[in-house]
Design a protein around this motif. Sequence first.
Motif, PDB file in Angstrom:
ATOM      1  N   LEU A 178       0.860  -1.091   0.084  1.00  0.00           N
ATOM      2  CA  LEU A 178       0.119  -0.167   0.173  1.00  0.00           C
ATOM      3  C   LEU A 178       0.875   1.410   0.004  1.00  0.00           C
ATOM      4  CD1 LEU A 178      -2.698  -1.180   2.706  1.00  0.00           C
ATOM      5  CD2 LEU A 178      -2.614  -1.464   0.107  1.00  0.00           C
TER       6      LEU A 178
ATOM      7  N   ARG B 281     -11.287   5.998   7.521  1.00  0.00           N
ATOM      8  CA  ARG B 281     -10.338   5.586   6.689  1.00  0.00           C
ATOM      9  C   ARG B 281      -9.671   4.352   6.991  1.00  0.00           C
ATOM     10  NH1 ARG B 281      -5.933  10.194   5.608  1.00  0.00           N
ATOM     11  NH2 ARG B 281      -5.573   8.308   4.063  1.00  0.00           N
TER      12      ARG B 281
ATOM     13  N   ASP C   7      -1.225  10.577   4.076  1.00  0.00           N
ATOM     14  CA  ASP C   7      -1.425  10.533   2.478  1.00  0.00           C
ATOM     15  C   ASP C   7      -2.388   9.412   2.290  1.00  0.00           C
ATOM     16  OD1 ASP C   7       0.562  12.307   2.121  1.00  0.00           O
ATOM     17  OD2 ASP C   7       2.274  11.060   2.002  1.00  0.00           O
ATOM     18  N   ALA C   8      -3.315   9.616   1.324  1.00  0.00           N
ATOM     19  CA  ALA C   8      -4.247   8.749   1.190  1.00  0.00           C
ATOM     20  C   ALA C   8      -3.473   7.446   0.445  1.00  0.00           C
ATOM     21  CB  ALA C   8      -5.353   9.137   0.154  1.00  0.00           C
ATOM     22  N   VAL C   9      -4.222   6.138   0.469  1.00  0.00           N
ATOM     23  CA  VAL C   9      -3.785   4.830   0.010  1.00  0.00           C
ATOM     24  C   VAL C   9      -4.831   5.088  -1.024  1.00  0.00           C
ATOM     25  CG1 VAL C   9      -3.679   2.449   0.086  1.00  0.00           C
ATOM     26  CG2 VAL C   9      -2.904   4.126   1.845  1.00  0.00           C
ATOM     27  N   ASP C  10      -4.232   4.842  -2.365  1.00  0.00           N
ATOM     28  CA  ASP C  10      -5.242   4.659  -3.628  1.00  0.00           C
ATOM     29  C   ASP C  10      -4.364   3.835  -4.755  1.00  0.00           C
ATOM     30  OD1 ASP C  10      -6.990   4.966  -5.789  1.00  0.00           O
ATOM     31  OD2 ASP C  10      -6.689   7.048  -5.760  1.00  0.00           O
TER      32      ASP C  10
ATOM     33  N   ARG D 100     -13.447  -4.797  -0.672  1.00  0.00           N
ATOM     34  CA  ARG D 100     -13.640  -3.650  -1.143  1.00  0.00           C
ATOM     35  C   ARG D 100     -15.250  -2.911  -1.408  1.00  0.00           C
ATOM     36  NH1 ARG D 100     -12.445  -4.717  -7.593  1.00  0.00           N
ATOM     37  NH2 ARG D 100     -13.986  -6.492  -7.806  1.00  0.00           N
TER      38      ARG D 100
ATOM     39  N   ASN E  59     -16.288  -0.486  -6.801  1.00  0.00           N
ATOM     40  CA  ASN E  59     -14.677   0.178  -6.812  1.00  0.00           C
ATOM     41  C   ASN E  59     -13.772  -1.012  -7.093  1.00  0.00           C
ATOM     42  OD1 ASN E  59     -12.406   1.750  -5.972  1.00  0.00           O
ATOM     43  ND2 ASN E  59     -12.913   2.007  -3.920  1.00  0.00           N
TER      44      ASN E  59
ATOM     45  N   ARG F 286     -10.510  -0.169  -7.054  1.00  0.00           N
ATOM     46  CA  ARG F 286      -9.158   0.268  -6.526  1.00  0.00           C
ATOM     47  C   ARG F 286      -9.286   0.017  -4.922  1.00  0.00           C
ATOM     48  NH1 ARG F 286      -6.148   3.001  -9.554  1.00  0.00           N
ATOM     49  NH2 ARG F 286      -4.837   4.161  -8.207  1.00  0.00           N
TER      50      ARG F 286
ATOM     51  N   ARG G 174      -8.717   1.895  -1.561  1.00  0.00           N
ATOM     52  CA  ARG G 174      -8.679   3.224  -1.046  1.00  0.00           C
ATOM     53  C   ARG G 174      -9.004   3.409   0.375  1.00  0.00           C
ATOM     54  NH1 ARG G 174     -11.506   4.467  -6.183  1.00  0.00           N
ATOM     55  NH2 ARG G 174     -10.367   5.707  -7.555  1.00  0.00           N
ATOM     56  N   ILE G 175      -8.143   3.920   1.032  1.00  0.00           N
ATOM     57  CA  ILE G 175      -8.448   4.284   2.602  1.00  0.00           C
ATOM     58  C   ILE G 175      -7.637   5.592   2.640  1.00  0.00           C
ATOM     59  CG2 ILE G 175      -8.719   2.076   3.596  1.00  0.00           C
ATOM     60  CD1 ILE G 175      -5.888   1.760   4.483  1.00  0.00           C
TER      61      ILE G 175
END
Length: 267
Positions: free
Chosen positions: A66, A203, A223-226, A258, A262, A264, A266-267
Amino acid sequence: MSGRIRPPRRLLPKILMPNNSIDISEKAGVRYLHFSSNWVQGAMRIQRPHALELPYTREMMAGLLLRDPPWPGEALLIGLGAGSLAKFIYRQLPTTKITVVEIDPQVEIVARLHFKLPDDPPRLRVVIGDGAAYMLASGRHYDYILVDGFDKNARAGVLDTLPFYQACRSRLSDRGLLTVNLLGRERGFQASVSRINAAFDGRALVFPSCDSGNAIAFAAAGDAVDVGFDELISKANQCRTETGLNLLPTIARLQIARRPGNDRFRI
C-alpha cells in the motif's frame, strides 16, 4: 500474537510466571508459543526462523503493498509473542528501525531463547511496558504500527478501545498505516471495527483473515492510499520475489472487502 490454533503436545519445558505460564511445543518442524490455553501466541518453522509461519501474520504485512518503498522507515509493534513480525521486518527490510512494546518481560526472554529474536538494539529495540501507556506517553511518529496484543484468554483489553486507536493515529507519520489483528471469538469484531473507523474518520478497511476467527484491519493517516488491484498484484509478485512473502491470497480477500463498484483499494 494469537491465532485460533490448538497447540500440539508440549515437548519443551513449561516456563512458570507469577500469574501465568508459557508453554513451548513442537510439531512437524514448527515451534509454538502459547499461554496454557488453546490460543497460539506465535509460531516459528525451525528451519525458516525469519519466515512468517502463521497466515494472519503474513496478512498483517500487506501494508508493503500500500506504500511505495522505501517504507517503512520506523515500525512499532505492540505485542511481541514469538517475535515473528519483528524478525521478518528485521531480516527483509534492513533499513527499517523497529520498536517492540511487550508488557511481559518473560515473553522477551522466551523469544530470545527459543525463537531466535535478534539482539541488535540499534535496529530492534524491545521496550517492556504497557502498549497503551507507551502510545499515550511517546511523542515519536511511526510509518507502520502493528497491533497484535492479547492476554492468556485472547482478550485485547485497552488495546481495543477508541482512545487507544486515537493515540495510534496521533503517532502515525504522513505516510503512516495502522494494522490490527482482531480476534472475533463469540461476539465478533464489529464493535472493534466501529472504534477504528471512529478514530480514523472512516479511513479503514477490515477483511476476514484466512485464519479462522481472525480479521485484519488497516487504517491510514495522512497521505491517502489509492492503489489499483492490478498494481497490487504486481507489487505482490515483486514482494514474493524479494522476500519470499506471498500476499496474492491477501489481495483476493481485499477484493472481497472492497466497496461495491470500486476497482481500487482506497483508505
